[in-house]
Design a protein around this motif. Structure first.
Motif, PDB file in Angstrom:
ATOM      1  N   LYS A   1      -2.131 -32.093  26.818  1.00 27.87           N
ATOM      2  CA  LYS A   1      -2.493 -32.746  28.070  1.00 27.87           C
ATOM      3  C   LYS A   1      -1.238 -33.329  28.713  1.00 27.87           C
ATOM      4  N   TRP A   2      -0.686 -32.881  29.843  1.00 24.13           N
ATOM      5  CA  TRP A   2      -1.130 -31.760  30.601  1.00 24.13           C
ATOM      6  C   TRP A   2       0.059 -30.921  30.997  1.00 24.13           C
ATOM      7  N   ASN A   3       0.654 -30.307  30.004  1.00 21.67           N
ATOM      8  CA  ASN A   3       1.757 -29.385  30.287  1.00 21.67           C
ATOM      9  C   ASN A   3       1.877 -28.315  29.197  1.00 21.67           C
TER      10      ASN A   3
ATOM     11  N   ILE B   1      -8.876 -27.907  23.866  1.00 21.42           N
ATOM     12  CA  ILE B   1      -8.755 -26.494  24.214  1.00 21.42           C
ATOM     13  C   ILE B   1      -8.202 -26.366  25.631  1.00 21.42           C
ATOM     14  N   HIS B   2      -7.133 -25.602  25.768  1.00 22.22           N
ATOM     15  CA  HIS B   2      -6.597 -25.227  27.072  1.00 22.22           C
ATOM     16  C   HIS B   2      -6.697 -23.713  27.176  1.00 22.22           C
ATOM     17  N   SER B   3      -6.410 -23.192  28.357  1.00 21.49           N
ATOM     18  CA  SER B   3      -6.427 -21.739  28.486  1.00 21.49           C
ATOM     19  C   SER B   3      -5.252 -21.303  29.349  1.00 21.49           C
TER      20      SER B   3
ATOM     21  N   PHE C   1      -1.878 -20.890  35.237  1.00 28.12           N
ATOM     22  CA  PHE C   1      -2.847 -21.964  35.394  1.00 28.12           C
ATOM     23  C   PHE C   1      -3.483 -22.281  34.048  1.00 28.12           C
ATOM     24  N   CYS C   2      -3.944 -23.528  33.887  1.00 32.86           N
ATOM     25  CA  CYS C   2      -4.823 -23.833  32.757  1.00 32.86           C
ATOM     26  C   CYS C   2      -6.238 -23.585  33.257  1.00 32.86           C
ATOM     27  N   THR C   3      -6.993 -22.737  32.540  1.00 34.07           N
ATOM     28  CA  THR C   3      -8.337 -22.420  33.013  1.00 34.07           C
ATOM     29  C   THR C   3      -9.404 -22.864  32.030  1.00 34.07           C
ATOM     30  N   GLU C   4      -9.140 -23.978  31.354  1.00 34.84           N
ATOM     31  CA  GLU C   4     -10.178 -24.563  30.510  1.00 34.84           C
ATOM     32  C   GLU C   4     -10.131 -26.045  30.830  1.00 34.84           C
ATOM     33  N   TYR C   5     -11.227 -26.600  31.337  1.00 32.67           N
ATOM     34  CA  TYR C   5     -11.178 -27.988  31.776  1.00 32.67           C
ATOM     35  C   TYR C   5     -10.775 -28.894  30.610  1.00 32.67           C
ATOM     36  N   CYS C   6      -9.686 -29.644  30.821  1.00 33.12           N
ATOM     37  CA  CYS C   6      -9.132 -30.405  29.703  1.00 33.12           C
ATOM     38  C   CYS C   6      -8.896 -31.865  30.052  1.00 33.12           C
ATOM     39  N   GLY C   7      -9.546 -32.365  31.094  1.00 33.28           N
ATOM     40  CA  GLY C   7      -9.422 -33.783  31.422  1.00 33.28           C
ATOM     41  C   GLY C   7      -8.813 -33.996  32.805  1.00 33.28           C
TER      42      GLY C   7
ATOM     43  N   SER D   1      -3.389 -30.037  37.360  1.00 36.86           N
ATOM     44  CA  SER D   1      -1.932 -30.011  37.515  1.00 36.86           C
ATOM     45  C   SER D   1      -1.248 -29.459  36.270  1.00 36.86           C
ATOM     46  N   MET D   2      -2.032 -28.876  35.365  1.00 39.96           N
ATOM     47  CA  MET D   2      -1.446 -28.287  34.163  1.00 39.96           C
ATOM     48  C   MET D   2      -0.979 -26.865  34.480  1.00 39.96           C
ATOM     49  N   LEU D   3       0.144 -26.813  35.195  1.00 46.74           N
ATOM     50  CA  LEU D   3       0.642 -25.537  35.683  1.00 46.74           C
ATOM     51  C   LEU D   3       1.923 -25.154  34.953  1.00 46.74           C
TER      52      LEU D   3
HETATM   53 CU1  CUA Z   1      -5.252 -27.770  30.013  1.00 44.56          CU
HETATM   54 CU2  CUA Z   1      -7.042 -27.515  31.582  1.00 44.56          CU
END
Ligand code: CUA
Length: 314
Positions: free
Chosen positions: A113-115, A148-150, A183-189, A194-196
């Motif tokens: 979270k979040w990079n 979990i991130h994606s 992009f992060c494509t799993e909602y993580c908070g 901005s998790m790019l």
């Molecule tokens: Cu990491 Cu959404």
């Protein structure tokens, strides 16, 4: 022409940045057109028959029809054939995407979270910006430090979850040098959107040169801190007084900080270091305890760099 993927990519799909992007687009295009044609046939037929066989007089009687074997066979068999084509074709494309070629160049990708962090076998690390050589298979080994991130690269037509406690993998071969959005494509908070990250595909020699470089060569500590801040902290912290997910950093050093547990403290070097390594210990009043620890991820030079950089924001 019908499956000419160049024009298709230009129309509403992202650019085709990987070797398998065109085959994904062809399949997708087939699905879109097959759906449009089926839709036109079904809705068009419905409207046509509703008009043609509408009741014209009061004693109009509907004919008594029990079944029609030929028709029933055709409307079952034709869709079956189309679905089997879609299945076989998808399976073929899926294997292209999933099966990592032997001898691929490996890069570790770590989400938190979040990079995104990138760790190379040579020991070189980068954050927010991944570098890869063009025209050869690249295997990404993904993991996560928290949730979990994606990892999704639209131009490569590929994505993969990064899961805490396990390694997952994906691969690509990007023939053309260029920069591609991740992009992060799993909602993580809170900071999810901005998790790019960016993937910079470089010609082989340029990449090797990058791999050998000392990222902080000739920089003073404040410059080291600024560089690190830009890649790892900006999703949640600003350098102004503006608050994002976390507090803004301007004027932070030397000021009194009020914490959620009612205590307070003057912000010094120890406080900044502790906030990076054990962020849950002193949560600033009005903010949530959402930051993930940077313990073990930064060199001493980087830690000092961030401290000096924050001190410089007066
Ligand atoms: Cu990491 Cu959404």
């Amino acid at each position: 022409m019908f499956f000419g993927t160049k024009a298709f990519a230009g129309s509403f799909m992202p650019i085709q940045g990987s070797t398998f992007a065109a085959s994904v687009d062809s399949l997708y295009k087939f699905l879109v057109y097959a759906s449009l044609i089926s839709c036109a046939l079904v809705i068009g037929g419905m409207i046509f028959f509703a008009i043609k066989y509408r009741r014209k007089t009061n004693d109009d009687k509907t004919a008594y029809i029990t079944h029609n074997s030929t028709l029933e066979f055709i409307w079952s068999f034709v869709p079956f054939v189309i679905f089997m084509i879609v299945f076989g074709w998808s399976w073929y494309v899926y294997l292209q995407i999933r099966v990592v070629p032997k001898g691929a160049f490996e890069i570790n990708v770590v989400g938190q979270k979040w990079n995104w962090d990138f760790i190379y076998k040579s020991g070189r690390k980068s954050s927010g910006e991944m570098y890869a050589p063009a025209g050869e298979p690249i295997k990404l080994i993904l993991s996560s430090r928290d949730v979990i991130h994606s990892f999704y690269i639209p131009a490569f037509r590929n994505k993969q979850d990064a899961v805490p406690g396990m390694y997952t993998q994906m691969w690509f071969n990007a023939p053309k040098p260029g920069s591609y959005q991740v992009f992060c494509t799993e909602y993580c908070g809170e900071g999810h959107s901005s998790m790019l990250a960016k993937i910079h595909v470089l010609p082989k020699d340029k990449f090797e040169e990058w791999l050998r470089n000392d990222p902080y060569k000739g920089m003073n500590l404040v410059q080291v801190g600024l560089k690190l801040f830009d890649s790892r902290c900006t999703a949640c912290h600003s350098v102004s007084e503006e608050n994002k997910v976390g507090p803004g950093f301007k004027g932070l050093f030397g000021k009194k900080r009020d914490f959620a547990d009612g205590t307070s403290l003057l912000a010094d070097e120890n406080y900044i270091r502790e906030s990076m390594m054990m962020p849950a210990k002193k949560v600033v009043k009005g903010f949530s305890n959402v930051m993930t620890s940077f313990q073990g991820q930064l060199s001493e030079q980087e830690v000092l760099g961030v401290i000096e950089y924050i001190k410089s924001l007066q």
